[in-house]
Write a protein that holds these residues in place. Structure first.
Motif, PDB file in Angstrom:
ATOM      1  N   GLU A  81     -51.178  10.075  -4.938  1.00 48.31           N
ATOM      2  CA  GLU A  81     -50.370  11.263  -4.655  1.00 48.31           C
ATOM      3  C   GLU A  81     -48.932  10.857  -4.387  1.00 48.31           C
ATOM      4  O   GLU A  81     -48.663   9.938  -3.604  1.00 48.31           O
ATOM      5  N   LYS A  82     -48.026  11.555  -5.052  1.00 48.29           N
ATOM      6  CA  LYS A  82     -46.592  11.321  -4.830  1.00 48.29           C
ATOM      7  C   LYS A  82     -45.851  12.636  -5.025  1.00 48.29           C
ATOM      8  O   LYS A  82     -46.008  13.298  -6.045  1.00 48.29           O
ATOM      9  N   ASN A  83     -45.080  12.976  -4.014  1.00 49.04           N
ATOM     10  CA  ASN A  83     -44.301  14.226  -4.062  1.00 49.04           C
ATOM     11  C   ASN A  83     -45.202  15.428  -4.342  1.00 49.04           C
ATOM     12  O   ASN A  83     -44.881  16.288  -5.180  1.00 49.04           O
ATOM     13  N   LYS A  84     -46.358  15.459  -3.674  1.00 50.58           N
ATOM     14  CA  LYS A  84     -47.321  16.558  -3.766  1.00 50.58           C
ATOM     15  C   LYS A  84     -47.940  16.707  -5.154  1.00 50.58           C
ATOM     16  O   LYS A  84     -48.520  17.742  -5.463  1.00 50.58           O
ATOM     17  N   ALA A  85     -47.799  15.690  -5.974  1.00 50.98           N
ATOM     18  CA  ALA A  85     -48.444  15.673  -7.287  1.00 50.98           C
ATOM     19  C   ALA A  85     -49.430  14.507  -7.317  1.00 50.98           C
ATOM     20  O   ALA A  85     -49.201  13.464  -6.684  1.00 50.98           O
ATOM     21  N   THR A  86     -50.515  14.693  -8.033  1.00 53.33           N
ATOM     22  CA  THR A  86     -51.548  13.653  -8.098  1.00 53.33           C
ATOM     23  C   THR A  86     -51.575  13.035  -9.484  1.00 53.33           C
ATOM     24  O   THR A  86     -51.314  13.697 -10.500  1.00 53.33           O
ATOM     25  N   ASN A 472     -59.169  24.878  -4.517  1.00 50.19           N
ATOM     26  CA  ASN A 472     -58.413  23.684  -4.139  1.00 50.19           C
ATOM     27  C   ASN A 472     -59.238  22.832  -3.207  1.00 50.19           C
ATOM     28  O   ASN A 472     -60.006  23.336  -2.441  1.00 50.19           O
ATOM     29  N   LYS A 474     -58.004  20.132  -0.372  1.00 53.49           N
ATOM     30  CA  LYS A 474     -56.831  19.542   0.257  1.00 53.49           C
ATOM     31  C   LYS A 474     -57.226  18.257   0.973  1.00 53.49           C
ATOM     32  O   LYS A 474     -58.258  18.193   1.625  1.00 53.49           O
ATOM     33  N   THR A 477     -53.538  14.507   5.803  1.00 53.49           N
ATOM     34  CA  THR A 477     -52.398  13.613   5.929  1.00 53.49           C
ATOM     35  C   THR A 477     -52.779  12.496   6.884  1.00 53.49           C
ATOM     36  O   THR A 477     -53.253  12.752   7.990  1.00 53.49           O
TER      37      THR A 477
END
Length: 934
Positions: A81-86, A472, A474, A477
């Motif tokens: 995951e990076k910048n809310k993209a997988t 989804n 989630k 974090t």
């Protein structure tokens, strides 16, 4: 029901020297452990009892959400995951990365690599990026082929593992997106993939299907997406109107459902296949077979819906056909053949283990004493973690696989503990703050953290857990790294070492004669059996040690079943056979005196001894052990005494001892004929001929024949594959040959002896070689012809008899004993012997054939096929061979005699219709001139 034993399956323990708190970790094949934290993955070398050593480290695109390692291809797949993209990536050739700053090649899946770059790809790690139209949620690698399955919100994407050939000497690993499995009405949280079998799991649902290729060609090309089943318009027990309600005032609660086999296609989950592969060599699937659908209902008894009532730890476990280990590790995955497949998944307080190959059935249910957090299934154990405990449970996978591999299991030859046997907890080991677990080879990896607060990985509104409308998943974090965590490697001890501990533990139950002893020894047996099924992972010394432990465990189980008087006592026989113990060794283990000093032999031991003696094993018991066997059966099963005394293994029994026990039998309840014959046989061994004759005279001959049919070994025994006549048979040959022949004929009628065995028996009994036929055997053939045995081929029997008659006539060889039947007896009793022709009487009255034995042979030789005798002789003379000269001389002598004694017309009638005229002409001329000369 789960039984608890305090054993020690866990051995050494070491700490993994990772720098940051692990967020994800997984085992890698035989020797690697991957730990992901932040944007970095560390790889460690794990080998035996040595310390865990850092191997390499490499950076990731972002935080790792999911890790999966494939031994086939030796690659690591990750969802990042990076910048809310997988993103989905595969790390290939990672072993070549020596330092963290080494160059890394990044390429897109399916990207064609040119030959000039081959050296670069050979010596550096590659990262293969796999773009997807939807965010990846979970991944799974096929343990056999290395294919990668990716779970998305409403579909599964299959990437087939393949190799790009760069040059003749070098190829690189690559993937091809070959299949999309569209799945409606269920969002996968975890998936597992193994050679076409797909298991996926949402929070409260599990679905297992099998992808099947074309059975004829192995692939199917140029086809459109195939919809396998229509989703149910109305879910069980719920109307359409109810499903459409989506208000905060309502909570949808569906009923628990379990659908097995094809019935699982009625679950309402739609499965559609879409082929995307371009490579013809890629296996293409065209059909879906539904295997299992299971839906759980949440516990709403407390009014407040818990967010923790979710399924976890979905896993497919394959077991392969056992075979010889291969030294080429690259070919290992290709040589594996799937034997059986098992699926495990778990709720917080209960786990389920299913078998899904050939048949789909629930094997075991695991009740946990505490709330579980995660579990891993191995071929030998189920390891479960709670907040503070590592628990080790036994599994029944090897028992189920054994029945798939060997159709003769659970017979008198072989046995295996039942799949339905209660599971047990071998150990509950304390670990403070357990968070996660994984397993590879004999290593268990545990993450602990002192903070007891558990943060769920998936957070959704409570009502989303109760329906399939959520779209989804989630991820949490990660908290800021804190002190108090550790990553442990706990090694399980060797199967042989744990096996020995189980055997020692079982000794505490041995004197109590309880089922607990059998249960624990069965666990030990299955432990060794499971290790042997994974023979490709064993060194030669380890395999030999396991095989010895396997035989020893069979001996222990044989002892248990032989001691207990239960419905399963008969299992003593197959387990003793599998142990390799001789009958003498078993008998020496069978001294179990009661508290009062007396002996009691249970039916398990009696069953084993009785069957072993009945199988004519090539083992002769000593006089002492033979006497012990007689004593055992006299106490436990006296009606079997005559039978066991006839076994070749009882050859050394003292006849006086045997006669004493036989005399104690109350013959009113037994076959008095069989007892009489056994006494007669023992009297012969004692040298008491008077008693022998008295016993034989106590019943008429036909009843004695019935006695021999009940126990053929009174006459015929086999030792080391050879037929051995008994002393009683030798005595009957000399004193009552008619009874002997009638008895052997009775054995043939009752399928107790074959035709060739009977022929061999009389040849051995009369001391004749293969080419010499004793008269007693001729008597048997004549008796067979009279009796008309259905399994006797008449043509062969005719030939054997006519050949013997002709041979004796041509050689002037009289029978070695007086024939039991005259020609007149045979003519009166058998339609195959016709009336004697007048010209035969002329031959019989000839001075040259004055001996009665010759005249009898000639009389018997005459519709026993006389009209076909000369054609048959002519035919055999033409064929030649070793006996051609014998047939020719027989034919000439026969024609000479017949030409002298018969009139020309009669002589012409007996000549064959075909043949060479020149051969018969001299005899015809002599016969025609005979009248003119007189």
């Amino acid at each position: 029901m789960v039984q608890l034993y305090n054993l020690h399956p866990f051995g050494s323990q070491q700490v993994v020297p990772c720098k940051l708190e692990p967020e994800r970790f997984c085992g890698g094949g035989r020797d690697a452990l991957f730990v992901a934290a932040g944007c970095k993955v560390e790889a460690f070398a794990v080998a035996g009892q040595e310390l865990c050593q850092p191997r390499c480290a490499f950076s990731t695109l972002g935080r790792v959400l999911c890790l999966a390692y494939s031994e086939a291809g030796d690659y690591l797949a990750a969802i990042e995951e990076k910048n809310k993209a997988t993103f989905l990536r595969a790390y290939v050739n990672w072993r070549s990365k020596r330092t963290e700053n080494c160059r890394v090649c990044i390429r897109m899946v399916g990207h064609k690599v040119e030959a000039p770059f081959s050296d670069t790809f050979r010596d550096q790690m590659s990262i293969i990026e796999m773009p997807l139209s939807e965010a990846p949620l979970c991944i799974s690698c096929c343990p056999v082929k290395g294919d990668l399955l990716v779970g998305c919100t409403n579909k599964l994407v299959l990437f087939s593992l393949k190799y790009q050939i760069i040059s003749e000497e070098f190829s690189i690993l690559d993937f091809e997106r070959s299949l999309i499995i569209h799945i409606d009405n269920i969002v996968p949280v975890e998936i597992s993939f193994c050679v076409g079998y797909v298991a996926l799991m949402s929070d409260l649902e599990v679905l297992i299907v099998k992808l099947e290729s074309d059975p004829k060609t192995g692939e199917s090309v140029n086809y459109q997406p195939l919809k396998i089943n229509n989703p149910m318009k109305q879910t069980e027990g719920i109307s359409n109107e109810t499903l459409q309600l989506d208000s905060d005032d309502f909570v949808i609660c569906q009923k628990p459902v379990e659908l097995l086999g094809e019935k699982s296609s009625q679950s309402g989950v739609s499965v559609t296949l879409e082929s995307t592969g371009l490579d013809d060599k890629t296996i293409k699937y065209y059909h879906v077979q539904h295997l299992l659908y299971k839906r759980f209902a949440p516990d709403i008894s407390s009014l407040v819906l818990s967010d923790d009532i979710k399924l976890h730890s979905l896993q497919l476990l394959p077991i392969y056909q056992t075979g010889s280990p291969t030294t080429d590790r690259k070919k290992l995955s290709q040589e594996k053949e799937l034997l059986s497949l098992f699926c495990f998944f778990s709720l917080p307080h209960v786990g389920y283990l299913y078998m899904v190959v050939k048949s789909v059935e629930l094997m075991s249910v695991y009740q946990y004493p505490e709330k579980s957090q995660q579990a891993v299934l191995t071929p030998q154990f189920l390891h479960v973690i709670t907040s503070n405990n590592l628990q080790c449970f036994t599994v029944r996978c090897s028992a189920a696989a054994a029945r798939e591999e060997d159709p003769y299991v659970d017979t008198t030859l072989k046995a295996c503990p039942p799949v339905s046997m209660d599971v047990c907890a071998l150990r509950i080991q304390l670990f403070i703050g357990l968070k996660a677990i994984c397993h590879f080879k004999n290593h268990i990896i545990l993450l602990t953290k002192a903070d007891p607060e558990a943060i769920p990985e998936r957070r959704e509104p409570p009502k989303r857990l109760l329906s399939r409308k959520g779209t989804n998943v989630k991820f949490k974090t990660p908290p800021v790294a804190e002190a108090g965590w550790n990553l442990y490697i706990v090694d399980t001890i060797s199967p042989v070492q744990l096996y020995k501990e189980m055997v020692d533990y079982s000794n505490t139950y041995k004197t109590a004669k309880t089922q607990s002893c059998i249960h624990l020894l069965s666990e030990a047996h299955l432990l060794v059996r499971a290790a042997l099924m994974d023979a490709s992972q064993l060194e030669p010394g380890e395999k030999a040690e396991l095989l010895e432990a396997f035989k020893e465990s069979c001996g222990h189980l044989g002892d248990c079943y032989s001691r207990l008087d239960t419905q399963y006592s008969h299992l003593a026989l197959p387990y003793y056979k599998m142990s390799g113990l001789s009958m003498a060794e078993v008998l020496t283990r069978a001294d179990w005196p009661l508290e009062d000093g007396s002996q009691k032999y249970e039916r398990g031991l009696i069953f084993y001894i009785n069957h072993s003696l009945d199988e004519n094993l090539d083992e002769e018991l000593s006089e002492e052990l033979a006497a012990k066997v007689v004593q055992m059966f006299h106490m436990a099963e006296p009606k079997q005494l005559p039978h066991i005394l006839c076994s070749p293994s009882m050859k050394n029994i003292n006849p006086v001892t045997a006669m004493n026990y036989l005399s104690k039998l109350d013959t009113s309840g037994f076959s008095s004929i069989l007892v009489t014959l056994t006494k007669a046989a023992m009297a012969l061994k004692m040298g008491d001929l008077d008693r022998h004759r008295n016993e034989m005279k106590s019943h008429p001959e036909m009843k004695l024949v019935c006695g021999f049919i009940l126990e053929p070994r009174l006459l015929i025994q086999q030792r080391r594959g050879q037929i051995i006549p008994t002393e009683l048979a030798v005595q009957l040959k000399d004193t009552q040959p008619g009874l002997l022949v009638a008895s052997v004929l009775g054995l043939q009628k009752n399928n107790k002896i074959g035709i060739e065995e009977a022929d061999s028996f009389f040849k051995v009994l009369c001391g004749k070689d293969k080419d010499t036929i004793p008269q007693l055997l001729v008597d048997l053939w004549e008796a067979q012809l009279v009796a008309g045995l259905p399994d006797v081929v008449l043509q062969e029997l005719f030939f054997k008899l006519t050949s013997q008659y002709i041979w004796r006539l041509s050689k002037m060889q009289p029978p070695d004993t007086i024939p039991l039947r005259t020609s007149e007896d045979l003519i009166n009793a058998c339609s195959h012997y016709g009336l004697i022709y007048p010209w035969v009487n002329v031959l019989i009255s000839s001075d040259s054939l004055a001996d009665k034995s010759y005249t009898e042979d000639l009389s018997k030789l005459q519709t026993l096929w006389w009209k076909k005798l000369l054609p048959e002789l002519c035919h055999r003379v033409k064929c030649g061979g070793e006996k051609g000269q014998l047939y020719l001389s027989s034919l000439k002598e026969t024609l000479s005699v017949v030409a002298v004694e018969l009139e020309l017309r009669d002589f012409l009638n007996v000549l064959p219709e075909d043949g060479t005229a020149a051969f018969f002409l001299p005899y015809l001329l002599y016969c025609s001139r005979k009248k003119s000369l007189t």
